[in-house]
Write a protein that holds these residues in place. Structure first.
Motif, PDB file in Angstrom:
ATOM      1  N   GLN A 151      15.792   2.443  -3.276  1.00 25.98           N
ATOM      2  CA  GLN A 151      14.772   1.418  -3.055  1.00 25.98           C
ATOM      3  C   GLN A 151      15.426   0.079  -2.704  1.00 25.98           C
ATOM      4  O   GLN A 151      15.013  -0.607  -1.783  1.00 25.98           O
ATOM      5  N   ASN A 156      11.467  -1.516   1.728  1.00 23.06           N
ATOM      6  CA  ASN A 156      10.949  -2.435   2.737  1.00 23.06           C
ATOM      7  C   ASN A 156      11.414  -3.866   2.502  1.00 23.06           C
ATOM      8  O   ASN A 156      11.440  -4.678   3.419  1.00 23.06           O
ATOM      9  N   ALA A 157      11.750  -4.166   1.242  1.00 25.28           N
ATOM     10  CA  ALA A 157      12.327  -5.481   0.969  1.00 25.28           C
ATOM     11  C   ALA A 157      13.766  -5.301   0.515  1.00 25.28           C
ATOM     12  O   ALA A 157      14.319  -6.147  -0.179  1.00 25.28           O
ATOM     13  N   ARG A 165      15.092  -8.227   9.085  1.00 20.78           N
ATOM     14  CA  ARG A 165      14.068  -9.265   9.199  1.00 20.78           C
ATOM     15  C   ARG A 165      14.701 -10.617   9.517  1.00 20.78           C
ATOM     16  O   ARG A 165      14.193 -11.378  10.330  1.00 20.78           O
TER      17      ARG A 165
ATOM     18  N   TRP B 252       5.934 -13.802   0.609  1.00 22.23           N
ATOM     19  CA  TRP B 252       4.684 -13.270   1.131  1.00 22.23           C
ATOM     20  C   TRP B 252       3.534 -13.776   0.272  1.00 22.23           C
ATOM     21  O   TRP B 252       3.733 -14.180  -0.875  1.00 22.23           O
ATOM     22  N   HIS B 307       3.775  -8.371   0.178  1.00 19.56           N
ATOM     23  CA  HIS B 307       5.179  -8.053  -0.054  1.00 19.56           C
ATOM     24  C   HIS B 307       5.444  -6.644   0.487  1.00 19.56           C
ATOM     25  O   HIS B 307       4.664  -5.729   0.232  1.00 19.56           O
ATOM     26  N   PRO B 308       6.533  -6.458   1.233  1.00 27.62           N
ATOM     27  CA  PRO B 308       6.753  -5.162   1.875  1.00 27.62           C
ATOM     28  C   PRO B 308       6.812  -3.996   0.878  1.00 27.62           C
ATOM     29  O   PRO B 308       6.511  -2.864   1.248  1.00 27.62           O
ATOM     30  N   ASP B 309       7.199  -4.232  -0.340  1.00 30.56           N
ATOM     31  CA  ASP B 309       7.271  -3.140  -1.314  1.00 30.56           C
ATOM     32  C   ASP B 309       6.053  -3.103  -2.228  1.00 30.56           C
ATOM     33  O   ASP B 309       6.089  -2.513  -3.299  1.00 30.56           O
ATOM     34  N   PHE B 311       3.403  -1.485  -2.178  1.00 28.67           N
ATOM     35  CA  PHE B 311       2.789  -0.190  -2.468  1.00 28.67           C
ATOM     36  C   PHE B 311       3.667   0.733  -3.291  1.00 28.67           C
ATOM     37  O   PHE B 311       3.257   1.827  -3.639  1.00 28.67           O
ATOM     38  N   THR B 312       4.893   0.324  -3.596  1.00 29.19           N
ATOM     39  CA  THR B 312       5.728   1.221  -4.395  1.00 29.19           C
ATOM     40  C   THR B 312       5.260   1.191  -5.840  1.00 29.19           C
ATOM     41  O   THR B 312       4.745   0.197  -6.335  1.00 29.19           O
ATOM     42  N   GLN B 313       5.473   2.313  -6.499  1.00 25.62           N
ATOM     43  CA  GLN B 313       5.044   2.407  -7.887  1.00 25.62           C
ATOM     44  C   GLN B 313       5.887   1.492  -8.753  1.00 25.62           C
ATOM     45  O   GLN B 313       7.083   1.355  -8.540  1.00 25.62           O
ATOM     46  N   ARG B 325       8.639 -14.887  -4.679  1.00 27.13           N
ATOM     47  CA  ARG B 325       8.626 -13.915  -3.573  1.00 27.13           C
ATOM     48  C   ARG B 325       7.196 -13.661  -3.096  1.00 27.13           C
ATOM     49  O   ARG B 325       6.951 -13.379  -1.940  1.00 27.13           O
TER      50      ARG B 325
END
Lengths: 323, 542
Positions: A151, A156-157, A165, B252, B307-309, B311-313, B325
Motif C-alpha cells: 500500500q 494511490n497515495a 503526481r 485533498w 484522498h486517493p486512498d 476507498f482502502t479499508q 492531507r
C-alpha cells in the motif's frame, strides 16, 4: 527408553511397491518403539484436526451460538441448497477462487523451483547465503505488514504515485483497482513466499550426486542438457509431492491477504474463504457458511486423492502409497 | 483509538449506505415470530423513570433537545455521588467487553484497576477483546457459560439470545424501581428503549448523544485559502472542495465518499433511514434523492477531491485530517476530544470545527441524522440469585456516575497522585495513568457524555456552540423504535449488498444503473419483508 531396532531402518523395510515379507504382528513387534514416538503427534492430529471435524455437523443445522450445537435445530440439506442452486454470490466466489488458483499454480508454484535453480548455480557461498537470507525474510512478515508495505509503495497515495503526481504524470491505480487485483494478489504471494519455498528444492538439489553431472559432461552434455537430464529428474518426486499437496489447498487462496484488500469490490475479491467468513461471523449464517466450507473441504480431499492416483499411474510415489 | 473507529461507525462512514441510513434501531428489538406481537410487547415495556442527576452544575447548559452539558474545567470540589460501597469486598464479577484502546496491564500490576475494585468492593475481572476481533469472539462467548456482564453490540437474533441466556431486569428497574440506582436513572428513556426485548428490560444501555456524526473541518486550512468554512450552498461547498484540493501538495478535500453522499442527502433535507408517510414505509435508498446524491458524489470523486486512498479499508483518516492531507471527514462526535488532544497544541495553527450542511438548492431545508441513543447493551447473566443481580446493578450504578463526581474521577482517571494530577483544575493523566487507565470499565455502564476538553475551554465552547445549532436540526429514523425480525436477522447481509454496490458506483466501476439493480436485489433478499414488518409494527405501536 531402550530400543532395539532392526539393522535396516524400519521405515525403509519394504522397497517401494513390493509386497511385504513380514506379517502385521511381526511388523508391530519390530516397530513398536517408533510407533510410541508417533503417539504424541497423532494425538495432536486427533485433537486439533479430527475432533474439530465433528463441528461440521452445523452444516446440517440452523446453528445459533447462544443455543449451542446440540440445541440448534436440524435443517437437513437446506444449507447446501444455496450452493447447488447456483446462488450468484457463491458462484462468483467460486469463480474468483478458481481463477486465483489457476494463477497461483501457473505463476506461484514454479517460482521457487526457478529461483532454487538460480541460487544453486551461484558458486560463491557467502553471496549465496546472503541472497538466501534476504529472500527468506518476507516469509516472516504477517500479511498485515505485507499489505501495508504494498500500500505504501504502490497505493494511490503511495511512493510511486506521489512521485508521478509531482512530476505531473497521471498516477497508476494499482491498489483498489479490480482489474489489477489478481495480478496484485499473485505478485504479493510470490514476493512473500518464493524465497521460503526454495528451501526444500535446495535441499533436494544438494543431494544430487555430483558424479552424474561429471558423467553427463563427459558425455558432452552442456548446462541446458544437464539441467534437463540430471537436475530436473532429481527434483521430480518433490515437485509432484508438493504439486499434489497444493491441489488439496487449491480452494484456499490466501484468506487474510484477500480479506485485507477487498476495497477493490467483492465482484473480483470475494473468494470462498472470505464468503464463509462474512456469512458466518458478520452475518450470523453459520449453517450456510459451514456447508460451503464442508463442500470446499470435500473437493480438496477428492483432488488430493485423485492426483495421488494419477501420480501412481505415472509410476511416482505421490504423497503416499498404500502397501 | 476511540470507538468512532468502531466496526459500526466504520460501516456507517466508509461502507456507508445502509448502515448509516438504517443505523438507528441497532438494538431495539424483541422476540420470536409474529412481528406485531413483539412490537406490542416492546411498546408495552415499562421503562425506568428518567430522573436527571442534579448533583453537578455544568458551565454550559444542556438543552431539552439533547445539547450536551459543557464543562470548562473539572468541578473544583467533586461531590461524592454514591456514599455506599456497592460490594463487601469479597465478591467477584466477570465482564466481557470490547476494547478500543490497548489492553491494559492486568489488575495485579495495575493500581488504577485495583483502586476501582477497592472502591467497588468487588473484584472485577475483565475479558477484553480488541474491537477488531469482537465480532469473531462474541459467538464463542455466547455459546458457553456467559460472564456476569456481556457487552453486546449489534448481533443477529438478539431477542432469542437474550431470552435464552440473559436476565430480564424489569423487576429491578422498571418505573420507580430505578430510584435505587440514581446514576442509572440519569440515562434518557430513548437509550433504555433500546434494551426493551421480549416484553422486558434486558440490559443496561451505553448511552450516546443525539448529535451523531459531525463533518470535521480543518478551518485553518480553509481560511488560509481565503475560503468560507461554512458554505451556504452546495455550489459554495463544491468551490470549497476545489479550492483546498492540491495533489501536488498532498492535500485533498475529503475522505469517505459514502459519508459525502450522506452529507448531500442532509443538504437536501432527505428523511433519515426510512420515510414514513401515512403508515407507508420507503427506505431512503429507494428515493430519487439518494440516486441524485450518489451521482453528485461520483462527480466529486471524478473531480479528484477525495484522498486517493480513501476507498482502502481501514484508511488512517484521523491522521490524514490531523496532518492536513484531507480537510474534511465525517466522524462521530465522540472523536472531537481526540482530534483536539492530538492536534491542537500551543503554536500549532490546527483548528477544527464542525460544518453544518449547506442548502442543496434554494428550496431545501438541511437536516442532520440523529445519533444512535445507545452504543451497546450490557446484558446480565441469567440467575435466580436476586442479591447478585442487585449487586451487579449497584456496580453498574457506580460505573455510571456522571462527570463532576468523585466516582467519575476514579472510574476514568484512577488514583490521584498516581494515575493523574490536578493541573489548573483539570485532571491530567500521568505516564503511569496513560498505561493503566485503558481498562474500559465504562463499557459495562456509562454516564451521559459531557463536553469537556481538559486545558482547552475554548474548544468546549466551540463544541457547545456547534451543538446548539446542530442538535435542533437532527431527525430520528422512524424505524428506530420499531422491530423487524428480518432486519434483525439479515441486517448485515442487506447492508453489505448496498455498501458493495455503492462502492462500485462511487468509484466509477459501474454506472449509476447498478444502484437500481442493487435495490432490486435488496428488495428481493429481504428489503420488502423488512418494510412490511416495519409497517405492521408501526400500526401495532399506534
Amino acid at each position: 527408553m531402550a530400543l532395539t531396532i532392526d539393522k535396516r531402518p524400519a521405515v525403509k523395510s519394504a522397497p517401494p511397491g513390493s509386497p511385504h515379507s513380514l506379517g502385521r504382528l511381526a511388523r508391530l513387534k519390530r516397530d513398536w518403539g517408533l510407533l510410541v514416538f508417533a503417539v504424541p503427534g497423532l494425538l495432536v492430529f486427533l485433537v486439533f484436526h479430527y475432533v474439530p471435524l465433528l463441528g461440521n455437523v452445523i452444516a446440517f443445522k440452523d446453528y445459533q451460538p447462544y443455543l449451542g450445537v446440540r440445541q440448534s435445530p436440524w435443517v437437513g440439506f437446506s444449507n447446501f441448497a444455496l450452493i447447488f442452486s447456483g446462488d450468484p454470490e457463491v458462484l462468483n466466489a467460486l469463480k474468483n477462487t478458481l481463477v486465483l488458483t489457476v494463477l497461483q499454480v501457473a505463476f506461484v508454484f514454479p517460482a521457487p523451483i526457478v529461483l532454487a535453480l538460480v541460487l544453486n548455480s551461484l558458486m560463491y557461498e557467502p553471496i549465496k547465503r546472503f541472497v538466501q537470507s534476504v529472500l527468506y525474510m518476507p516469509h516472516f512478515l504477517s500479511w498485515v505488514i505485507v499489505v501495508a508495505i504494498f500500500q505504501q509503495i504502490l497505493g494511490n497515495a503511495g511512493l510511486l504515485n506521489t512521485y508521478l503526481r509531482h512530476k505531473g504524470i497521471e498516477p497508476i491505480e494499482i491498489i483498489g483497482n479490480p482489474d489489477a487485483f489478481r495480478a496484485l494478489i499473485t505478485s504479493q504471494v510470490i514476493w512473500k513466499d518464493t524465497g521460503w519455498g526454495t528451501i526444500l528444492f535446495l535441499a533436494a538439489l544438494s543431494r544430487v550426486d555430483q558424479e552424474q553431472y561429471e558423467a553427463a559432461s563427459v558425455d558432452g552434455a552442456g548446462p541446458a542438457r544437464q539441467m534437463w537430464h540430471v537436475t530436473l529428474p532429481a527434483l521430480r518426486p518433490l515437485i509432484i509431492l508438493l504439486g499434489i499437496l497444493r491441489l488439496g489447498d487449491s480452494l484456499s487462496v490466501g484468506f487474510e491477504q484477500i480479506l485485507l484488500q477487498q476495497g477493490a469490490g467483492t465482484e473480483v475479491t470475494e473468494v470462498l474463504d472470505t464468503y464463509v467468513y462474512h456469512h458466518a461471523f458478520q452475518q450470523g449464517e453459520w449453517g450456510i457458511s459451514a456447508a460451503v466450507g464442508l463442500v470446499k473441504g470435500v473437493v480438496g480431499l477428492a483432488l488430493v486423492l485423485g492426483a495421488n492416483k494419477v501420480a501412481h499411474l505415472f509410476g511416482e510415489d505421490g504423497v503416499y502409497r498404500s502397501r | 483509538m476511540s470507538e468512532s473507529m468502531s466496526r459500526r461507525t466504520l460501516l456507517r462512514l466508509m461502507g456507508g449506505t445502509a448502515a448509516a441510513a438504517i443505523a438507528g434501531p441497532t438494538l431495539s428489538a424483541c422476540s420470536s415470530s409474529p412481528a406485531t406481537s413483539q412490537q406490542q410487547q416492546n411498546s408495552g415495556v415499562q421503562l425506568p423513570s428518567y430522573i436527571p442527576y442534579q448533583g453537578v452544575k455544568p458551565d454550559l447548559a444542556p438543552t431539552k433537545d439533547g445539547v450536551m452539558s459543557g464543562f470548562l474545567r473539572y468541578p473544583a470540589t467533586p461531590i461524592v455521588g454514591i456514599p455506599d460501597r456497592p460490594g463487601t469486598g469479597s465478591e467477584e464479577l466477570t465482564a466481557f467487553i470490547q476494547q478500543f484502546r490497548p489492553i491494559p496491564p492486568a489488575a495485579s500490576r495495575n493500581e488504577y484497576w485495583r483502586n476501582v475494585n477497592d472502591k467497588l468492593g468487588v473484584t472485577l475481572n475483565l475479558q477484553m477483546v480488541p474491537s477488531a476481533n469482537y465480532a469473531d469472539k462474541l459467538p464463542t462467548v455466547l455459546s458457553g457459560e456467559l460472564p456476569d456482564f456481556t457487552m453486546i453490540v449489534n448481533t443477529p437474533n438478539m431477542p432469542q439470545l437474550l431470552d435464552a441466556k440473559c436476565q430480564n431486569l424489569s423487576e429491578f428497574l422498571a418505573g420507580d424501581a430505578i430510584k435505587d440506582y440514581p446514576m442509572l436513572a440519569n440515562l434518557r428513556p430513548e437509550a433504555w428503549r433500546t434494551t426493551a426485548f421480549n416484553g422486558g428490560i434486558y440490559g443496561i444501555p451505553i448511552p450516546r448523544e443525539r448529535v451523531g456524526v459531525i463533518w470535521f473541518t480543518r478551518v485553518d486550512i480553509v481560511k488560509a485559502h481565503g475560503l468560507n468554512p461554512a458554505p451556504a450552498t452546495f455550489a459554495e461547498f463544491k468551490e470549497l472542495a476545489k479550492g483546498v484540493t492540491n495533489p501536488k501538495e498532498n492535500r485533498w478535500a475529503f475522505h469517505g465518499a459514502p459519508g459525502v453522499r450522506d452529507l448531500i442527502l442532509r443538504m437536501m433535507g432527505a428523511p433519515v433511514g426510512w420515510q414514513e408517510e401515512g403508515g407507508k414505509f420507503t427506505s431512503i435508498n429507494e428515493l430519487d434523492q439518494t440516486k441524485q446524491a450518489i451521482s453528485d458524489t461520483r462527480e466529486l470523486v471524478k473531480a479528484g477531491y477525495f484522498h486517493p486512498d480513501t476507498f482502502t479499508q481501514g484508511a488512517p483518516f484521523k491522521d490524514w485530517i490531523g496532518g492536513g492531507r484531507v480537510v474534511m471527514v465525517a466522524d462521530n462526535y465522540s472523536a472531537w476530544p481526540q482530534y483536539v488532544t492530538q492536534n491542537v497544541k500551543p503554536g500549532s495553527p490546527v483548528q477544527f470545527d464542525g460544518m453544518l450542511p449547506p442548502k442543496y438548492d434554494a428550496s431545501s431545508t438541511p437536516n442532520l441524522g440523529r445519533g444512535v441513543p445507545s452504543f451497546s447493551t450490557t446484558a446480565f447473566k441469567k440467575t435466580d440469585d436476586k442479591e447478585r443481580i442487585k449487586l451487579m446493578l449497584r456496580v453498574a450504578n457506580y460505573l455510571a456516575a456522571p462527570f463532576g463526581t468523585q466516582e467519575y474521577l476514579i472510574n476514568r482517571y484512577g488514583k490521584e497522585g498516581v494515575d493523574y494530577t490536578m493541573v489548573n483544575g483539570d485532571p491530567i493523566l500521568t505516564s503511569k495513568g496513560e498505561v493503566e487507565h485503558t481498562a474500559e470499565f465504562y463499557r459495562i455502564a456509562d454516564a451521559p457524555w459531557p463536553l469537556y476538553e481538559p486545558g482547552h475551554p475554548e474548544e468546549t465552547k466551540k463544541e457547545h456552540a456547534y451543538q446548539v445549532k446542530a442538535v435542533p436540526m437532527t431527525l430520528a429514523n422512524p424505524a428506530d423504535a420499531l422491530y423487524s425480525e428480518t432486519y434483525n436477522r439479515k441486517r448485515n447481509t442487506l447492508n453489505k449488498l448496498l455498501d458493495d454496490a455503492l462502492a462500485d458506483v462511487l468509484q466509477g466501476r459501474k454506472e449509476l444503473a447498478a444502484w437500481d439493480d442493487a435495490m432490486d436485489r435488496w428488495r428481493k433478499q429481504g428489503g420488502d419483508q423488512v418494510r412490511k414488518e416495519y409497517e405492521e409494527a408501526f400500526a401495532a405501536s399506534k
